[in-house]
Structures are given as C-alpha cells and as structure tokens.
Design a protein around this motif. Structure first.
Motif, mmCIF file in Angstrom:
data_model
loop_
_atom_site.group_PDB
_atom_site.id
_atom_site.type_symbol
_atom_site.label_atom_id
_atom_site.label_comp_id
_atom_site.label_asym_id
_atom_site.label_seq_id
_atom_site.Cartn_x
_atom_site.Cartn_y
_atom_site.Cartn_z
ATOM 1 N N LYS A 242 0.654 -1.527 0.022
ATOM 2 C CA LYS A 242 0.082 0.043 0.096
ATOM 3 C C LYS A 242 1.351 1.263 0.149
ATOM 4 O O LYS A 242 0.313 2.404 -0.337
ATOM 5 N N ALA A 243 1.917 0.949 0.225
ATOM 6 C CA ALA A 243 3.019 2.581 0.012
ATOM 7 C C ALA A 243 3.079 2.742 -1.075
ATOM 8 O O ALA A 243 3.122 4.221 -1.508
ATOM 9 N N PHE A 244 3.755 1.950 -2.178
ATOM 10 C CA PHE A 244 3.232 1.946 -3.164
ATOM 11 C C PHE A 244 3.000 2.735 -4.182
ATOM 12 O O PHE A 244 2.708 3.872 -4.683
ATOM 13 N N THR A 245 1.598 2.199 -4.173
ATOM 14 C CA THR A 245 0.096 2.423 -4.558
ATOM 15 C C THR A 245 -0.299 4.102 -3.615
ATOM 16 O O THR A 245 -0.350 4.926 -4.802
ATOM 17 N N THR A 246 -0.260 4.575 -2.832
ATOM 18 C CA THR A 246 -0.352 5.800 -2.275
ATOM 19 C C THR A 246 0.906 6.582 -2.611
ATOM 20 O O THR A 246 0.236 7.611 -2.897
ATOM 21 N N GLN A 247 2.088 6.689 -2.784
ATOM 22 C CA GLN A 247 3.739 7.305 -3.016
ATOM 23 C C GLN A 247 2.706 7.628 -4.784
ATOM 24 O O GLN A 247 2.630 8.966 -4.771
ATOM 25 N N ILE A 248 2.588 6.670 -5.455
ATOM 26 C CA ILE A 248 1.670 7.084 -6.821
ATOM 27 C C ILE A 248 0.309 8.051 -6.628
ATOM 28 O O ILE A 248 0.601 8.821 -6.964
ATOM 29 N N THR A 249 -0.213 7.339 -6.371
ATOM 30 C CA THR A 249 -1.024 8.607 -5.807
ATOM 31 C C THR A 249 -1.103 9.921 -5.191
ATOM 32 O O THR A 249 -1.482 11.048 -6.527
ATOM 33 N N VAL A 250 -0.353 10.886 -4.486
ATOM 34 C CA VAL A 250 0.655 11.192 -3.947
ATOM 35 C C VAL A 250 1.135 12.463 -5.131
ATOM 36 O O VAL A 250 1.245 13.592 -5.911
ATOM 37 N N LEU A 251 1.968 11.412 -5.868
ATOM 38 C CA LEU A 251 2.876 11.853 -7.203
ATOM 39 C C LEU A 251 1.878 12.395 -8.336
ATOM 40 O O LEU A 251 1.621 13.362 -9.050
ATOM 41 N N MET A 252 1.106 11.726 -8.821
ATOM 42 C CA MET A 252 0.141 12.075 -9.292
ATOM 43 C C MET A 252 -0.949 13.057 -9.218
ATOM 44 O O MET A 252 -1.093 14.201 -9.737
ATOM 45 N N MET A 253 -1.276 13.503 -7.903
ATOM 46 C CA MET A 253 -2.014 14.818 -7.296
ATOM 47 C C MET A 253 -0.712 15.966 -7.189
ATOM 48 O O MET A 253 -1.792 16.701 -8.246
ATOM 49 N N ILE A 254 0.599 15.290 -7.144
ATOM 50 C CA ILE A 254 1.480 17.271 -7.606
ATOM 51 C C ILE A 254 0.818 17.284 -9.087
ATOM 52 O O ILE A 254 1.531 18.275 -9.848
ATOM 53 N N ALA A 255 1.623 16.250 -10.196
ATOM 54 C CA ALA A 255 1.514 16.189 -11.373
ATOM 55 C C ALA A 255 0.611 16.781 -12.067
ATOM 56 O O ALA A 255 0.596 17.522 -12.948
ATOM 57 N N MET A 256 -0.559 16.542 -11.562
ATOM 58 C CA MET A 256 -1.699 17.175 -11.439
ATOM 59 C C MET A 256 -1.465 18.460 -11.493
ATOM 60 O O MET A 256 -2.427 19.755 -11.950
ATOM 61 N N LYS A 257 -1.249 19.033 -10.574
ATOM 62 C CA LYS A 257 -1.925 20.252 -9.923
ATOM 63 C C LYS A 257 -1.362 20.967 -10.182
ATOM 64 O O LYS A 257 -0.799 22.077 -11.279
ATOM 65 N N LEU A 258 0.400 20.502 -10.829
ATOM 66 C CA LEU A 258 0.538 21.530 -12.071
ATOM 67 C C LEU A 258 1.000 21.759 -12.644
ATOM 68 O O LEU A 258 1.142 22.516 -13.841
ATOM 69 N N ALA A 259 0.021 20.096 -13.568
ATOM 70 C CA ALA A 259 -0.304 20.962 -15.160
ATOM 71 C C ALA A 259 -1.431 21.536 -14.740
ATOM 72 O O ALA A 259 -1.438 22.175 -16.355
ATOM 73 N N LYS A 260 -1.981 22.009 -14.712
ATOM 74 C CA LYS A 260 -3.229 22.669 -13.815
ATOM 75 C C LYS A 260 -2.921 24.280 -14.320
ATOM 76 O O LYS A 260 -2.661 25.011 -15.238
ATOM 77 N N GLU A 261 -1.660 24.346 -12.677
ATOM 78 C CA GLU A 261 -0.869 25.310 -13.181
ATOM 79 C C GLU A 261 0.407 26.509 -14.000
ATOM 80 O O GLU A 261 0.029 27.282 -14.367
ATOM 81 N N LYS A 262 0.387 25.103 -14.905
ATOM 82 C CA LYS A 262 1.635 25.612 -16.503
ATOM 83 C C LYS A 262 0.000 25.626 -17.202
ATOM 84 O O LYS A 262 0.950 25.968 -18.566
ATOM 85 N N GLY A 263 -1.082 25.774 -17.058
ATOM 86 C CA GLY A 263 -1.936 25.716 -18.159
ATOM 87 C C GLY A 263 -2.092 24.568 -19.630
ATOM 88 O O GLY A 263 -2.448 24.763 -20.406
ATOM 89 N N VAL A 264 -1.384 23.785 -19.214
ATOM 90 C CA VAL A 264 -1.262 21.757 -20.128
ATOM 91 C C VAL A 264 -2.806 21.672 -20.437
ATOM 92 O O VAL A 264 -3.225 21.257 -21.426
ATOM 93 N N PHE A 265 -3.131 21.638 -18.576
ATOM 94 C CA PHE A 265 -4.448 20.981 -18.630
ATOM 95 C C PHE A 265 -5.832 22.116 -18.937
ATOM 96 O O PHE A 265 -4.951 22.979 -17.879
ATOM 97 N N SER A 266 -7.129 21.264 -19.695
ATOM 98 C CA SER A 266 -7.587 22.459 -19.902
ATOM 99 C C SER A 266 -8.545 22.339 -18.693
ATOM 100 O O SER A 266 -8.560 21.151 -17.765
ATOM 101 N N GLU A 267 -9.472 23.047 -17.468
ATOM 102 C CA GLU A 267 -10.263 23.160 -16.782
ATOM 103 C C GLU A 267 -11.351 21.782 -16.893
ATOM 104 O O GLU A 267 -11.372 20.800 -15.876
ATOM 105 N N SER A 268 -11.863 21.323 -17.977
ATOM 106 C CA SER A 268 -12.671 19.922 -18.522
ATOM 107 C C SER A 268 -11.371 18.785 -18.500
ATOM 108 O O SER A 268 -11.564 17.772 -17.772
ATOM 109 N N LYS A 269 -10.299 19.224 -18.776
ATOM 110 C CA LYS A 269 -9.620 17.755 -19.170
ATOM 111 C C LYS A 269 -9.029 17.562 -17.235
ATOM 112 O O LYS A 269 -9.241 16.347 -16.709
ATOM 113 N N TYR A 270 -8.471 18.461 -16.231
ATOM 114 C CA TYR A 270 -8.581 19.026 -14.842
ATOM 115 C C TYR A 270 -9.921 17.538 -13.853
ATOM 116 O O TYR A 270 -9.438 16.720 -13.333
ATOM 117 N N HIS A 271 -10.593 18.346 -15.010
ATOM 118 C CA HIS A 271 -12.022 18.514 -13.961
ATOM 119 C C HIS A 271 -12.197 16.542 -14.251
ATOM 120 O O HIS A 271 -12.323 15.455 -13.199
#
Ligand code: M6R
Length: 366
Positions: free
Chosen positions: A160-189
C-alpha cells in the motif's frame, strides 16, 4: 492486529482502496476543481521554474519514482530523472539551485535516500519528501513534503505504500499541469474525478484474488519468472518481479516488453512463466505482438488485461482482468494482481511472507 488476515501483507494489499482514499481525502476536490496540497501550494514557483525534477529512492519507492517520471513528463511537461539514492549520492552528480529533488520513502529512514537529500540541499536544490511515516528523518530533513496516508505498513514487502506514493505523485503532477496551463479545466476535472473513482476500481481488482490463487498453484514451483510491461506499466513489471523475488525467493526479472528481443527472449521455453501487462490503453498492439513472440517459443503467459479483452484471451494461458482506466492510472490497478500472485506463491512455498529472510523493513545502514 492482522484483522482476520493470515498475514500483514495480505491485510495491507486489501487495505489499498482505503489507503488510496485516505491519501487523497481532504486534498482532492473535484467539485471545486482543485487539489489542495500545502507543500506544493507554498512552493509552486520552485516546481514550475525547475530545470528538472530529480527523484531519488530505493526499492519499491524507486519504482513509484519511475511511474512518476511518466506521469510528470506526460502531464506536467517537466523533465524528470529517477535515481537510485545509493548511486546518486556517490557519483558526484550535477545539482543546481534550479533543481527540485523529490525523495520517496515509506519509512522515511532509508540511509541512502537521506544522504542523497543532504547532498542535494548542500548544492542548493529544493528538496521535497514523499513519506509515509510521520515525523521520520526524511520528513524532517526535507524543505517541504506530502505524506502518503497509507497507515502503518508492517509487511516487509511494500504494497500500500507503493500505490499511495503513486497517488501523491499523481496529484502533484496534475496540480502542476493545471498551473502550467497544460490541462484545460475540463481535462483537469475529468482526471480528478477519475482519480476519485480509483479506490472502487482497486476494490474490483481485488476480486481477482481466487483466480490468482489458482494461477499461483500452477507456477509455485517455477525457478524463474519474467515480467513485462511498457510505458506506465514498465515500472509495474519491475515491481511485480521485486515482490516475487523478495518473498518467494523465485528469481524474477522485470523488463520493458520491447527489450525482450535484446536478450531476455533467449530465456523463454516451456518452463518460463511470463507475466505481461497488456492493458488496452498503452501500446496495446505492440504488447500483443510481444505476447505472440512468447507464445511461439512456448512460454507460459499470464496476462493482465483490461476488462472485456478478447485478443489476449486467445493467446495467453491465463488472463486477469482489471477495470478500464486512463493509461496514467493503470499502475494503481495492474499492481494489485502482481502483489497477490507473489503473496500466494510465497505462502504455497512455505515462506515467511511478512518477514522474508535477509531483509529489514527499514534499511537504515548503507
Ligand atoms: O522505506 P523506503 O520506502 O525508503 O524503503 C525502500 C526500500 O527498502 C523498500 O521499498 C524495499 O525495496 C521493500 N522491501 C520492497 O518491497
């Protein structure tokens, strides 16, 4: 304390829907279209202006780092390097003030990872920790961080450490993608909503357990095993192989599927089980042709496929289905059957699943 399970490892495998949920709870807010992570919010400039992200870790945490490399580069378009902490710290690496180093560690006590952090800090890099154990040395040593909320992991084999690490890292990547404008609102949502639904899909994946127990019966006496995957699922192949060797003492290797023809294919004969991750989104046709190559050499194929797959069913000796998901999220699902496979094989071989020989839960010496 094992909550009715025979081993901590099995309990912890089954805790994953809850652990992933706990990791994004309070952070992921699809209704408001936000992910709240103080450690990122307060330091987003460091991330957004970074030349690159260097990820350091060991073992399973290093595999989570490899998955994160695909996620960060694909979603946030930030270059990523993933390093074994032990190699990084000793090879006189080039580190600048514009680098961000992410250290991943369940225990937060791994000696090499801690030393890599110190080196990066001395060279002016910004250091971010992804740890499970609250208040651990790595959590204290880093400039900022985000905890995985997996709860205590007792089994030496990390699950469970592995899958939760991926979860945290994915949230970080999504946040940064949103802030960089890589993702549209709808894609992000869309992605936020999908991540929110992952625990339920993990739950469904756990229903493959009886089937995996049967498959384990067939291969428990093997002396070797290959694991193949591509893209996001290449690190999952590495992780599957590590799980099998560490608790069942069967020699196993993980490879990117396309590397097979550069060497490992020579190993394939009727004695060789090959676990192939062949989910529909992710170079599917290419993996199918790898499966054909294994079959024509009489290798035994255990395939992890997307629900409803028919093509691979025709070719493989066994298929294990996981629910449909975006490619970036498939590691959270495809990992589950591989954890269960190693668990059952180890139990059938009479191994000490929770405390495998020669291994310690935290490696505090180098
Ligand atoms: O506590 P850490 O995440 O820093 O530990 C790293 C590795 O020692 C650990 O993942 C190890 O490889 C596990 N036994 C794998 O199951």
């Amino acid at each position: 304390e094992k909550g009715g399970y025979e081993h901590f490892m099995l309990k912890e495998i089954y805790e994953q829907p809850r652990a992933i949920h706990d990791t994004f709870r309070g952070r992921l807010r699809p209704d408001q279209g936000i992910i709240k992570m103080a450690g990122i919010d307060q330091n987003s400039e460091r991330f957004l202006n970074a030349n690159r992200i260097i990820i350091v870790a060991c073992g399973t945490s290093w595999h989570a780092g490899l998955v994160a490399e695909y996620i960060f580069e694909d979603m946030a378009r930030i270059p990523v390097e993933v390093e074994y902490a032990s190699e990084f710290r000793y090879r006189n690496p080039v580190i600048t003030e514009n680098d961000v180093l992410i250290a991943i560690s369940q225990s937060g006590e791994t000696a090499d990872t801690l030393a890599a952090i110190k080196l990066a800090k001395e060279n002016g890099a910004f250091v971010f920790g992804v740890c499970n154990v609250v208040g651990s040395s790595i959590a204290r040593e880093t400039d900022a961080g985000a905890y995985t909320h997996a709860g205590p992991e007792i089994g030496v084999a990390s699950t469970k450490a592995f899958t939760t690490q991926i979860t945290v890292l994915m949230m970080i990547a999504m946040k940064l993608a949103k802030e960089k404008g890589v993702f549209s609102e709808s894609k992000y949502h869309e992605l936020l909503t999908e991540l929110e639904g992952i625990p339920q899909k993990v739950e469904r994946t756990l229903e493959t357990n009886p089937l995996i127990e049967k498959i384990s019966e067939v291969y428990k006496d093997s002396s070797n095993c290959l694991y193949l995957g591509r893209g996001y699922n290449f690190p999952v192949a590495l992780e599957g192989a590590l799980k099998l060797k560490e608790i069942s003492y069967i020699h196993a290797e993980g490879y990117p599927a396309a590397e097979m023809k550069h060497g490992p294919i020579a190993l394939i004969d009727e004695q060789m089980p090959v676990v192939v991750i062949a989910t529909r989104k992710g170079h599917y046709e290419k993996v199918v042709s790898n499966i054909q190559e294994i079959k024509s050499r009489k290798g035994k194929i255990i395939a992890v496929v997307t629900e409803g797959d028919n093509t691979v069913k025709e070719l493989a000796d066994h298929v294990v289905e996981v629910p449909e998901a975006s490619e970036s999220m498939t590691p959270l699902l495809t990992t589950i059957p591989l954890q269960l496979l190693s668990y059952h094989i180890a139990v059938m071989r009479g191994c000490n699943v929770d405390q495998p020989r020669n291994l310690a839960k935290s490696v505090t010496v180098e």
